[in-house]
Design an enzyme around this catalytic site. Structure first.
Site, PDB file in Angstrom:
ATOM      1  N   ASP A 113     -17.842 -12.342 -22.411  1.00 32.75           N
ATOM      2  CA  ASP A 113     -18.519 -12.495 -21.122  1.00 32.75           C
ATOM      3  C   ASP A 113     -19.945 -13.015 -21.305  1.00 32.75           C
ATOM      4  OD1 ASP A 113     -16.190 -11.354 -20.303  1.00 32.75           O
ATOM      5  OD2 ASP A 113     -17.036  -9.391 -19.857  1.00 32.75           O
ATOM      6  N   LYS A 126     -10.873 -11.985 -16.018  1.00 34.29           N
ATOM      7  CA  LYS A 126     -11.117 -12.164 -17.453  1.00 34.29           C
ATOM      8  C   LYS A 126     -10.417 -13.404 -18.026  1.00 34.29           C
ATOM      9  CE  LYS A 126     -12.893 -10.032 -21.124  1.00 34.29           C
ATOM     10  NZ  LYS A 126     -14.151  -9.287 -21.156  1.00 34.29           N
ATOM     11  N   GLU A 186       4.640 -10.731  -6.552  1.00 25.68           N
ATOM     12  CA  GLU A 186       3.548 -10.805  -7.530  1.00 25.68           C
ATOM     13  C   GLU A 186       3.937 -10.286  -8.914  1.00 25.68           C
ATOM     14  OE1 GLU A 186       3.827  -8.727  -5.067  1.00 25.68           O
ATOM     15  OE2 GLU A 186       2.881  -6.788  -5.413  1.00 25.68           O
ATOM     16  N   CYS A 231       5.433  -6.266   1.381  1.00 29.65           N
ATOM     17  CA  CYS A 231       5.801  -4.847   1.447  1.00 29.65           C
ATOM     18  C   CYS A 231       5.107  -4.153   2.627  1.00 29.65           C
ATOM     19  CB  CYS A 231       5.485  -4.183   0.094  1.00 29.65           C
ATOM     20  SG  CYS A 231       6.319  -2.597  -0.071  1.00 29.65           S
ATOM     21  N   TYR A 232       4.174  -3.232   2.378  1.00 30.82           N
ATOM     22  CA  TYR A 232       3.488  -2.561   3.491  1.00 30.82           C
ATOM     23  C   TYR A 232       2.882  -3.598   4.447  1.00 30.82           C
ATOM     24  CZ  TYR A 232       0.065   0.264   6.028  1.00 30.82           C
ATOM     25  OH  TYR A 232      -0.676   0.857   7.020  1.00 30.82           O
ATOM     26  N   GLY A 282       0.853  -1.192   0.000  1.00 34.09           N
ATOM     27  CA  GLY A 282       0.000   0.000   0.000  1.00 34.09           C
ATOM     28  C   GLY A 282       0.880   1.229   0.000  1.00 34.09           C
ATOM     29  N   HIS A 301       8.339  -7.648  -3.892  1.00 33.26           N
ATOM     30  CA  HIS A 301       7.040  -7.946  -4.517  1.00 33.26           C
ATOM     31  C   HIS A 301       7.073  -9.260  -5.293  1.00 33.26           C
ATOM     32  CE1 HIS A 301       4.938  -4.222  -3.517  1.00 33.26           C
ATOM     33  NE2 HIS A 301       6.170  -3.735  -3.461  1.00 33.26           N
TER      34      HIS A 301
END
Ligand code: XMP
Length: 513
Positions: A227, A369, A171, A82-83, A55, A169
């Protein structure tokens, strides 16, 4: 059987959805929830583990987002990122301090101690850092797992309580072992299985649709996009011909689009498909209109009128199916109460008349998605539908600047067809998000043979993007640009000039209107 679940407490970093995507790539279901979700609600969801995200704040800043410290009493493993790591250290009695300099970019961390988190990952690891503060003093029970010269506590752990924290990070793609770290946390530390697969999702969802709908009937607005197509397929498998699909041609579709929808859903899958060709009505309503918002509103309102009229003809229908996706759900949670400016009024099937009261069915509301596409493949949808590029509801109307006339629509449709045919053959196509033609209302002078021409300009727009929120213009090869330009100018009557749009978003938008 209830889904095994990881909860991700969202502290507001821009790329937190990416953490959720990484967890799901490990075949583990997860949800992003606001950082201040009450403890009782977290407990009620019975998570197998928690992830505290990054964050933008500093843990000691006024009003910094803090979660309930009770999350560390839930008895489940916690991974801070992280945060999230700094907050965990801060709340458990350690100390966080500003780093000597803000650290941003690649770093190599040395792994100093064996742990379940880094099992099998060697002695050092490339990672991506982006932080101002860092952990300075460990809370009781914690040890350092890995560090760099500037960030000695780049990873920390209290393995007895299964609390882990990384300053970097995992990710992002710049941390090549990120997926392994998530795998270790999820499978080894939290004990999650690999149950989140699209085959399981399909089976679960079909069963739950059957239970919800009972012997009722469902209405589904089919646009031909991925979709609504996947929603229709799920329902078709669940309730067969108690599904009624309505497909409206607003006269602003691309070449071959209406035919494809009829062929795939009406013929190949034998669905109850009600095809309404309302071209004349839409074009009459749009005649003389040049204002972009006005065009969007007319198309949105008329669409609802046509859709509602068709729905009334179909008799008693208890349910309306919609293709809401997980990012829409997250956005509507995080945007609650926040002021937002309407840049473009995107249209959907909201706002149906009073007499049409439906219960909503949103079978895709847990999916990203890429997962929707995988469900589509699982259900046997053709890849031309599953990988179709996004196409706005108002269609070619927002790519035709100025007044919409049948002639100019035909010109744009022909130009767009050439763009699609050429990009279809381009080996770099998978890296593109969207590619299309725009027709400008201005004419310019040209020469063809010995004659002067005074004709229209087509804009080629091709972009790369992760999610449509930001975008960059695609660096297409010159030969391809040349071929597209030649084909349009030679084959589309009324066009004598093609230009390439090299604007990114922001400050431009992807569509021109
Ligand atoms: P913009 O032009 O706002 O577009 O940068 C972002 C993405 O949204 C698509 N788009 C729409 N999709 N209804 C839709 O369903 C709409 O009215 C609409 N307008 C834009 C656009 O194609 C791009 O992918």
């Amino acid at each position: 059987m209830p889904r095994e679940k990881i909860l991700i407490l969202d502290f507001g970093a821009q790329y937190n959805q990416l953490i959720a995507r990484r967890v799901r790539e490990q075949n583990v279901y997860c949800e992003l929830v606001p950082y201040d979700t009450p403890l009782a609600q977290l407990r009620a969801q019975d998570p197998m583990g928690l992830i505290l995200t990054g964050g933008p704040s500093s843990v000691f800043a006024d009003g910094a987002p803090h979660c309930d410290p009770g999350v560390f009493e839930l008895g489940v493993p916690v991974l801070g990122i992280c945060y999230g790591t700094q907050l965990m250290a801060h709340l458990l009695g350690g100390k966080v301090a500003p780093a000597e300099a803000r650290e941003y970019g690649h770093a190599v961390v040395g792994i100093e101690r064996d742990s379940e988190l880094f099992l099998g990952l060697g002695n050092e690891m490339q990672v991506w850092m982006s932080h101002g503060d860092q952990v300075a003093v460990l809370p009781d029970g914690f040890v350092g797992l890995a560090g760099t010269d500037t960030c000695p506590m780049a990873a920390i752990a209290d393995s007895d309580r299964s609390f882990y924290g990384v300053q970097f990070h995992p990710e992002v793609v710049h941390t090549p072992h990120g997926a392994d770290i998530f795998a270790n946390f999820l499978h080894r530390i939290c004990g999650c299985g690999r149950n989140w697969t699209m085959a399981n999702f399909v089976a679960e969802t079909i069963a739950s649709i059957r239970e919800t709908v009972g012997d009722g009937r469902v209405l589904c607005g089919l646009s031909g996009g991925v979709d609504s197509s996947v929603v229709a397929m799920l329902l078709h498998h669940a309730i067969g011909d108690r599904l009624e699909c309505v497909f409206v041609n607003n006269g602003c579709l691309r070449a071959g689009e209406a035919e494809q929808v009829v062929r795939v859903f009406g013929e190949q899958f034998s669905m109850n498909l009600h095809y309404v060709d309302a071209t004349d009505m839409f074009l009459a309503a749009l005649a003389g209109v040049t204002d972009p918002e006005e065009k969007r509103k007319i198309i949105g309102h008329r669409f609802i009128d046509v859709f509602a009229e068709e729905a009334r003809k179909l008799g008693e229908l208890a349910f309306l199916a919609q293709g809401t996706l997980y990012p829409d759900v997250i956005e509507s949670v995080s945007a609650k109460g926040g002021p937002s400016v309407v840049i473009k009024s995107h249209h959907n099937v909201g706002g149906l008349p009073e007499d049409l009261k439906f219960k909503l069915i949103e079978p895709l509301r847990d999916l990203f998605k890429d997962e929707v596409r995988r469900v589509g493949l699982e259900l046997g949808l053709p890849s031309s539908v599953v990988y179709r590029q996004p196409f706005p509801g108002p269609g070619l109307a927002v790519r035709l600047l100025g007044e919409i006339t049948p002639d100019r629509l035909a010109m744009l449709r022909e130009a767009d067809l050439r763009v699609r045919q050429e990009i279809e053959r381009y080996e770099g196509r998978d890296a593109l998000w969207q590619w299309f033609a725009v027709l400008l209302p201005t004419q310019s002078v040209g020469v063809m043979g010995d004659a002067r021409t005074y004709e229209y300009t087509v804009v080629l727009r091709a972009i790369t993007s992760e999610d449509g929120m930001t975008a960059d213009w695609a660096k297409l090869p010159y030969e391809l640009l040349g071929r597209i330009s030649n084909r349009i100018i030679n084959e589309v009557k009324g066009v004598n000039r093609v230009v390439y749009d090299i604007s990114s978003k922001p400050p431009a938008t992807i569509e021109w209107e």
